[in-house]
Design a protein around this motif. Structure first.
Motif, short mmCIF file in Angstrom:
data_model
loop_
_atom_site.label_atom_id
_atom_site.label_comp_id
_atom_site.label_asym_id
_atom_site.label_seq_id
_atom_site.Cartn_x
_atom_site.Cartn_y
_atom_site.Cartn_z
N GLY A 1 46.00 -48.63 14.76
CA GLY A 1 45.07 -47.12 15.20
C GLY A 1 45.92 -46.02 16.16
O GLY A 1 45.91 -45.28 14.97
N THR A 2 47.18 -46.09 16.86
CA THR A 2 48.22 -45.42 16.97
C THR A 2 49.13 -44.82 15.54
O THR A 2 48.84 -43.34 15.40
N VAL A 3 49.22 -45.68 14.58
CA VAL A 3 49.75 -45.44 13.30
C VAL A 3 48.99 -44.19 13.01
O VAL A 3 49.24 -43.63 12.30
N LEU A 4 47.71 -44.67 12.45
CA LEU A 4 46.62 -43.94 11.61
C LEU A 4 46.18 -42.84 12.12
O LEU A 4 46.57 -41.50 11.89
N ALA A 5 46.57 -42.55 13.75
CA ALA A 5 46.20 -41.11 13.70
C ALA A 5 47.32 -40.25 13.84
O ALA A 5 47.23 -39.55 13.64
N TYR A 6 48.80 -40.83 14.37
CA TYR A 6 50.02 -40.58 13.89
C TYR A 6 50.32 -39.90 12.05
O TYR A 6 49.81 -38.89 12.25
N CYS A 7 49.54 -40.77 11.61
CA CYS A 7 49.26 -40.25 9.89
C CYS A 7 48.61 -39.01 9.40
O CYS A 7 48.82 -38.07 8.87
N LEU A 8 47.24 -39.04 10.48
CA LEU A 8 46.55 -37.94 10.27
C LEU A 8 46.70 -37.18 11.37
O LEU A 8 46.33 -35.82 10.34
N ALA A 9 47.06 -37.13 12.14
CA ALA A 9 46.96 -35.51 13.05
C ALA A 9 48.52 -35.04 12.69
O ALA A 9 48.66 -33.57 12.72
N VAL A 10 49.61 -35.86 12.37
CA VAL A 10 50.61 -34.93 12.11
C VAL A 10 50.94 -35.18 10.43
O VAL A 10 52.04 -33.41 10.60
N VAL A 11 50.52 -36.07 9.70
CA VAL A 11 51.53 -36.00 8.32
C VAL A 11 50.49 -35.44 7.72
O VAL A 11 51.07 -34.47 6.97
N VAL A 12 50.14 -35.54 7.12
CA VAL A 12 48.69 -35.41 6.16
C VAL A 12 47.19 -34.22 6.50
O VAL A 12 47.53 -33.53 5.85
N ARG A 13 46.88 -34.54 7.95
CA ARG A 13 46.45 -32.75 8.44
C ARG A 13 45.27 -32.54 7.65
O ARG A 13 44.87 -31.83 7.11
N PRO A 14 44.48 -33.89 7.75
CA PRO A 14 42.92 -33.64 7.05
C PRO A 14 42.22 -32.02 7.51
O PRO A 14 42.10 -32.66 8.97
N HIS A 15 41.66 -31.74 6.72
CA HIS A 15 39.83 -30.38 7.62
C HIS A 15 39.18 -31.37 7.10
O HIS A 15 38.63 -30.98 6.38
N PRO A 16 37.85 -31.89 8.19
CA PRO A 16 39.08 -32.24 9.91
C PRO A 16 39.49 -33.66 9.43
O PRO A 16 39.53 -33.67 8.51
N LEU A 17 39.99 -33.56 11.02
CA LEU A 17 41.42 -34.42 10.62
C LEU A 17 40.40 -36.05 10.55
O LEU A 17 41.61 -36.27 9.61
N LEU A 18 39.21 -36.50 10.89
CA LEU A 18 38.46 -37.50 10.62
C LEU A 18 38.16 -37.65 9.10
O LEU A 18 37.13 -38.64 9.06
N TYR A 19 38.93 -36.59 8.23
CA TYR A 19 38.07 -36.82 7.08
C TYR A 19 37.94 -38.20 6.35
O TYR A 19 38.47 -38.66 6.09
N ALA A 20 36.82 -38.48 6.18
CA ALA A 20 36.63 -40.48 5.58
C ALA A 20 37.50 -40.59 4.35
O ALA A 20 37.77 -41.88 4.17
#
Lengths: 208, 273
Positions: B108-127
């Motif tokens: 979970g932590t690693v996924l959160a890092y990838c999404l929030a810091v590396v990929v940064r899609p809009h919205p953050l939790l873009y399925a």
């Protein structure tokens, strides 16, 4: 000095002995005898800090072992009946206790001398898993004798050794300057060497 | 991003792809290997599971609601925990919850890092990002945890391992030191497949994620960037979650003083089978 207080020995589902309440003094050698399954080895494990009693308590030099097992294991060491030698070389297995404690390791000559005193002439780079039963027993004893201990616990230290090797082991263990020793053995030689002798019989300790 | 579109397989094409299953069936027949039933079972499961996944993903991508996405990630964690339990055969009370916590904390932590810091899609939790990335991270973590726990529990619960544990303690090792020496092999085993893949990636095989992206029309440079990120994420997640799982297993089996729980009181020690 060990003080047992209503100690119950039950390593498995069955109670082997107890409640035991008495003092045990290994300073001049303490021998534990008894039929197999009487609880000798279990008592030795308790004294080594490797197990907890089912009931009652055990104190060493006036302090209960409960909650202090890790500390106690630094000053008490038990050599198993069929000891395990870990490591790639004999040198490594002999020094394991010292390296775990971060202590200085002995020189090659010191190790060879220790082996010779126990009647062993082995190369230090030997694979320890290839030693015979009697060699393993003595190497494990030397591993214990190298440690700075207040108490040495030996489970059948001369079982299966020939007369000459057994004598060497006994004189190495009982030599001046060695820590107090508790021995589990059936052999008469230890009865003569130890000042205190106890027998575990029908769940109780009898002095004899 | 330029998309050239994917050549649709179509029902006929897919049906013809299934003809490839004749190859293993013929090999099994020639070697008198009774694996035919297992292969058909596996294929049936594949068809069912992937079709179900397809339906779920259709819905998830269309709705694209953060709560739904997180909910599906939790379902995936549950499935991963269940798989670890059944593959290791470990039966310890509290273990399922422990595994969920490990997967959350590691994957979970690693996924959160990838999404929030590396990929940064809009919205953050873009399925469309969260689910496939989460799936790869969780799947690899699951394999790592399984390998580590299998190896470690066999050692800790076997007679020989117990003797070794007692030896380390008896020679004066602290409980922490004994644990470290005892579980380094299991951690190594858990990490080796990922390390090997990382070192040889691109030489022969093109990893699944890249294949997918390239087939989907992404330029190779984009696919390579994602692939590097996912390898780093997998390395991070597998090491964290295997390490955590090992610590929790030790904590569950061994007490503060290094004795096996239950040894002093109840004679029952947990069983593996």
């Amino acid at each position: 000095m060990f003080q047992l207080h209503k100690l119950v020995l039950a390593p498995g589902p069955r109670i082997l002995a107890g409640p035991l309440s008495l003092g045990l003094d290994p300073r001049q050698g303490l021998l534990l005898r008894g039929a197999s399954g009487s609880g000798k080895s279990s008592l030795l494990r308790l004294m080594a800090g490797l197990a907890r009693p089912r009931g009652g308590s055990i104190t060493w030099q006036g302090l209960s072992l409960e909650g202090r097992l890790a500390e106690h294991r630094l000053i008490a060491h038990m050599v198993d009946q069929r000891p395990l030698l870990k490591g790639a070389s004999l040198r490594e297995s002999l020094c394991l206790g010292l390296s775990l404690r971060g202590l200085a390791l002995p020189s090659e000559d010191q190790l060879q001398e220790g082996l010779r005193q126990l009647g062993l002439d082995l190369p230090l780079d030997q694979d320890p898993s290839r030693l015979s039963g009697g060699e393993t027993l003595r190497a494990a004893l030397l591993r214990g004798l190298l440690l700075p201990l207040d108490l040495l616990l030996l489970d059948e230290p001369t079982a299966g050794l020939d007369e000459a090797a057994a004598n060497l082991v006994m004189s190495a263990v009982m030599a001046a300057g060695r820590p107090p020793v508790v021995v589990v053995s059936h052999e008469e030689r230890w009865a003569e060497a130890c000042a205190q002798r106890f027998e575990l019989r029908q769940g109780a300790l009898h002095e004899n | 991003m330029k998309t050239e579109g994917v050549a649709e397989l179509g029902m006929l094409g897919l049906g013809l792809a299934f003809l490839l299953a004749l190859a293993p069936l013929w090999v099994f027949h020639d070697m008198r290997l009774p694996l035919g039933k297992q292969l058909l079972g596996a294929l049936a499961r594949m068809v069912l599971q992937l079709s179900a996944l397809g339906l779920v993903l259709e819905v998830l991508f269309r709705v694209n609601h953060s709560l739904l996405t997180v909910g599906w990630l939790l379902v995936m964690q549950g499935a991963a925990a269940h798989t670890i339990l059944s593959r290791t055969g470990l039966k310890l009370p509290g273990l399922p919850l422990m595994l969920l916590a490990v997967l959350c904390a590691g994957g979970g932590t690693v996924l959160a890092y990838c999404l929030a810091v590396v990929v940064r899609p809009h919205p953050l939790l873009y399925a469309r990002y969260a689910i496939p990335l989460g799936g790869m991270i969780l799947g690899n973590s699951m394999n790592g945890i399984t390998l580590a726990l299998e190896k470690q529990s066999a050692r800790l619960l076997g007679a020989e391992g117990r003797r070794e544990w007692d030896l380390l303690l008896g020679l004066g090792a602290s409980v922490d030191e004994a644990r470290r020496r005892f579980s380094s092999g299991a951690l190594r085993l858990a990490l080796l497949p990922t390390l090997n893949t990382t070192a040889t990636i691109g030489l022969v095989s093109i990893p699944g994620m890249m294949t997918g992206q390239i087939l989907g029309g992404s330029p190779p440079a984009t696919a390579i960037g994602y692939q590097m990120m996912i390898m780093l994420a997998i390395l991070a997640s597998v090491s964290l979650s295997a390490w955590l799982a090992l610590r929790l297993l030790h904590w569950r089996l061994v007490d503060r003083e290094g004795l096996f729980r239950g040894e002093a009181g109840l004679p029952e020690t947990p069983s593996v089978n």
